[in-house]
Motif scaffolding. Structure first.
Motif, PDB file in Angstrom:
ATOM      1  N   SER A 181     120.565  10.877   8.498  1.00 30.00           N
ATOM      2  CA  SER A 181     121.819  11.601   9.171  1.00 30.00           C
ATOM      3  C   SER A 181     123.184  10.805   8.923  1.00 30.00           C
ATOM      4  CB  SER A 181     121.582  11.897  10.697  1.00 30.00           C
ATOM      5  OG  SER A 181     121.552  10.543  11.208  1.00 30.00           O
ATOM      6  N   ILE A 182     123.128   9.500   8.473  1.00 35.02           N
ATOM      7  CA  ILE A 182     124.392   9.061   8.351  1.00 35.02           C
ATOM      8  C   ILE A 182     125.348   9.486   7.420  1.00 35.02           C
ATOM      9  CG2 ILE A 182     123.813   7.482   6.378  1.00 35.02           C
ATOM     10  CD1 ILE A 182     125.202   6.151   9.965  1.00 35.02           C
ATOM     11  N   ASN A 183     126.602   9.312   7.727  1.00 33.65           N
ATOM     12  CA  ASN A 183     127.901  10.005   6.819  1.00 33.65           C
ATOM     13  C   ASN A 183     127.901   9.045   5.444  1.00 33.65           C
ATOM     14  OD1 ASN A 183     130.135  10.401   5.688  1.00 33.65           O
ATOM     15  ND2 ASN A 183     131.401  10.322   7.455  1.00 33.65           N
ATOM     16  N   PRO A 184     127.518   9.585   4.494  1.00 36.85           N
ATOM     17  CA  PRO A 184     127.176   8.777   3.213  1.00 36.85           C
ATOM     18  C   PRO A 184     128.764   8.215   2.991  1.00 36.85           C
ATOM     19  CG  PRO A 184     127.465  11.002   2.578  1.00 36.85           C
ATOM     20  CD  PRO A 184     127.452  11.029   4.102  1.00 36.85           C
ATOM     21  N   MET A 185     129.857   8.523   3.595  1.00 40.93           N
ATOM     22  CA  MET A 185     131.191   8.025   3.247  1.00 40.93           C
ATOM     23  C   MET A 185     131.528   6.744   4.051  1.00 40.93           C
ATOM     24  SD  MET A 185     131.993   9.716   0.542  1.00 40.93           S
ATOM     25  CE  MET A 185     133.713   9.246   0.524  1.00 40.93           C
ATOM     26  N   ILE A 186     130.707   6.243   4.973  1.00 42.38           N
ATOM     27  CA  ILE A 186     130.839   5.248   5.708  1.00 42.38           C
ATOM     28  C   ILE A 186     130.798   3.727   4.928  1.00 42.38           C
ATOM     29  CG2 ILE A 186     129.967   6.440   7.773  1.00 42.38           C
ATOM     30  CD1 ILE A 186     127.496   4.394   7.385  1.00 42.38           C
ATOM     31  N   VAL A 187     131.255   3.117   5.337  1.00 43.05           N
ATOM     32  CA  VAL A 187     131.290   1.422   5.047  1.00 43.05           C
ATOM     33  C   VAL A 187     130.220   1.021   5.847  1.00 43.05           C
ATOM     34  CG1 VAL A 187     132.211  -0.908   4.920  1.00 43.05           C
ATOM     35  CG2 VAL A 187     133.912   1.250   4.940  1.00 43.05           C
ATOM     36  N   MET A 188     129.183   0.286   4.746  1.00 39.22           N
ATOM     37  CA  MET A 188     128.031  -0.474   5.505  1.00 39.22           C
ATOM     38  C   MET A 188     128.079  -1.785   5.450  1.00 39.22           C
ATOM     39  SD  MET A 188     125.094   2.242   3.738  1.00 39.22           S
ATOM     40  CE  MET A 188     124.069   1.499   4.415  1.00 39.22           C
ATOM     41  N   GLY A 189     127.102  -2.401   6.327  1.00 45.34           N
ATOM     42  CA  GLY A 189     127.405  -3.844   6.231  1.00 45.34           C
ATOM     43  C   GLY A 189     126.317  -4.701   6.416  1.00 45.34           C
ATOM     44  N   TRP A 190     126.130  -5.816   6.267  1.00 49.15           N
ATOM     45  CA  TRP A 190     125.000  -6.676   6.495  1.00 49.15           C
ATOM     46  C   TRP A 190     125.302  -7.862   7.670  1.00 49.15           C
ATOM     47  CZ3 TRP A 190     119.943  -6.436   5.697  1.00 49.15           C
ATOM     48  CH2 TRP A 190     119.661  -5.634   4.356  1.00 49.15           C
ATOM     49  N   TYR A 191     124.816  -8.059   8.674  1.00 51.75           N
ATOM     50  CA  TYR A 191     125.280  -8.934   9.603  1.00 51.75           C
ATOM     51  C   TYR A 191     123.879  -9.948   9.853  1.00 51.75           C
ATOM     52  CZ  TYR A 191     128.436  -5.071  10.846  1.00 51.75           C
ATOM     53  OH  TYR A 191     129.300  -3.963  10.803  1.00 51.75           O
ATOM     54  N   ARG A 192     124.382 -10.921  10.372  1.00 54.34           N
ATOM     55  CA  ARG A 192     123.102 -12.126  10.538  1.00 54.34           C
ATOM     56  C   ARG A 192     123.381 -12.674  12.177  1.00 54.34           C
ATOM     57  NH1 ARG A 192     124.210 -16.989   6.579  1.00 54.34           N
ATOM     58  NH2 ARG A 192     125.860 -17.871   7.474  1.00 54.34           N
ATOM     59  N   GLN A 193     122.137 -12.998  12.463  1.00 58.08           N
ATOM     60  CA  GLN A 193     122.385 -13.579  13.961  1.00 58.08           C
ATOM     61  C   GLN A 193     121.342 -14.849  13.657  1.00 58.08           C
ATOM     62  OE1 GLN A 193     121.872 -11.335  17.741  1.00 58.08           O
ATOM     63  NE2 GLN A 193     122.914 -12.939  18.885  1.00 58.08           N
ATOM     64  N   ALA A 194     121.850 -16.057  13.868  1.00 59.09           N
ATOM     65  CA  ALA A 194     120.996 -17.186  14.164  1.00 59.09           C
ATOM     66  C   ALA A 194     120.947 -17.765  15.692  1.00 59.09           C
ATOM     67  CB  ALA A 194     121.715 -18.371  13.362  1.00 59.09           C
ATOM     68  N   ALA A 195     119.853 -18.263  15.547  1.00 54.54           N
ATOM     69  CA  ALA A 195     119.324 -18.671  16.791  1.00 54.54           C
ATOM     70  C   ALA A 195     120.348 -19.489  17.693  1.00 54.54           C
ATOM     71  CB  ALA A 195     118.169 -19.739  17.035  1.00 54.54           C
ATOM     72  N   GLY A 196     120.731 -18.822  19.067  1.00 49.87           N
ATOM     73  CA  GLY A 196     121.858 -19.489  19.972  1.00 49.87           C
ATOM     74  C   GLY A 196     123.342 -19.144  19.522  1.00 49.87           C
ATOM     75  N   LYS A 197     123.424 -18.214  18.405  1.00 53.97           N
ATOM     76  CA  LYS A 197     124.784 -18.151  18.119  1.00 53.97           C
ATOM     77  C   LYS A 197     125.178 -16.410  17.873  1.00 53.97           C
ATOM     78  CE  LYS A 197     125.331 -21.936  14.864  1.00 53.97           C
ATOM     79  NZ  LYS A 197     125.478 -22.094  13.383  1.00 53.97           N
TER      80      LYS A 197
END
Length: 115
Positions: free
Chosen positions: A27-43
């Protein structure tokens, strides 16, 4: 509530490579900007890279040319090719739109860089 689904993580030695995949909600709008995120332990969670609908990418300063983000709009998928991984890249990696939708976080995929 729709969520992104990440896959492709694993255990890799320093200097190794991984390719992450992300399935966006249908259902996502195909025109959106997409991103990769990350979360390290304790951060805090941080943005790794983002990509516009037409493919224009942007990367965090720590990437330093090692990662490549891409997307396949026909499949509603996004990818992150990670090369020359180092210990500091160990984290849970998530995909989402950019800016993120707090209701759309998936489970993430664990990337562990260890010798």
């Amino acid at each position: 509530q729709v969520q992104f689904v990440e896959s492709g993580g694993g255990l890799v030695r320093p200097g190794g490579s991984l390719r992450l995949s992300c399935a966006a909600p249908a259902s996502i709008n195909p025109m959106i900007v997409m991103g990769w995120y990350r979360q390290a332990a304790g951060k805090q969670r941080e943005l790794v890279a983002s990509i516009e609908h037409w493919g224009s990418p942007s990367y965090g300063a720590f990437v330093k040319g090692r990662f490549t983000i891409s997307r396949d709009n026909a499949k509603n998928e996004m990818y992150l090719q990670m090369n020359n991984l180092n210990l500091e890249d160990t984290a849970v990696y998530y995909c989402n739109q950019f800016p993120f939708d707090s209701n759309s976080w998936g489970q993430g995929t664990q990337v562990t860089v260890s010798s």
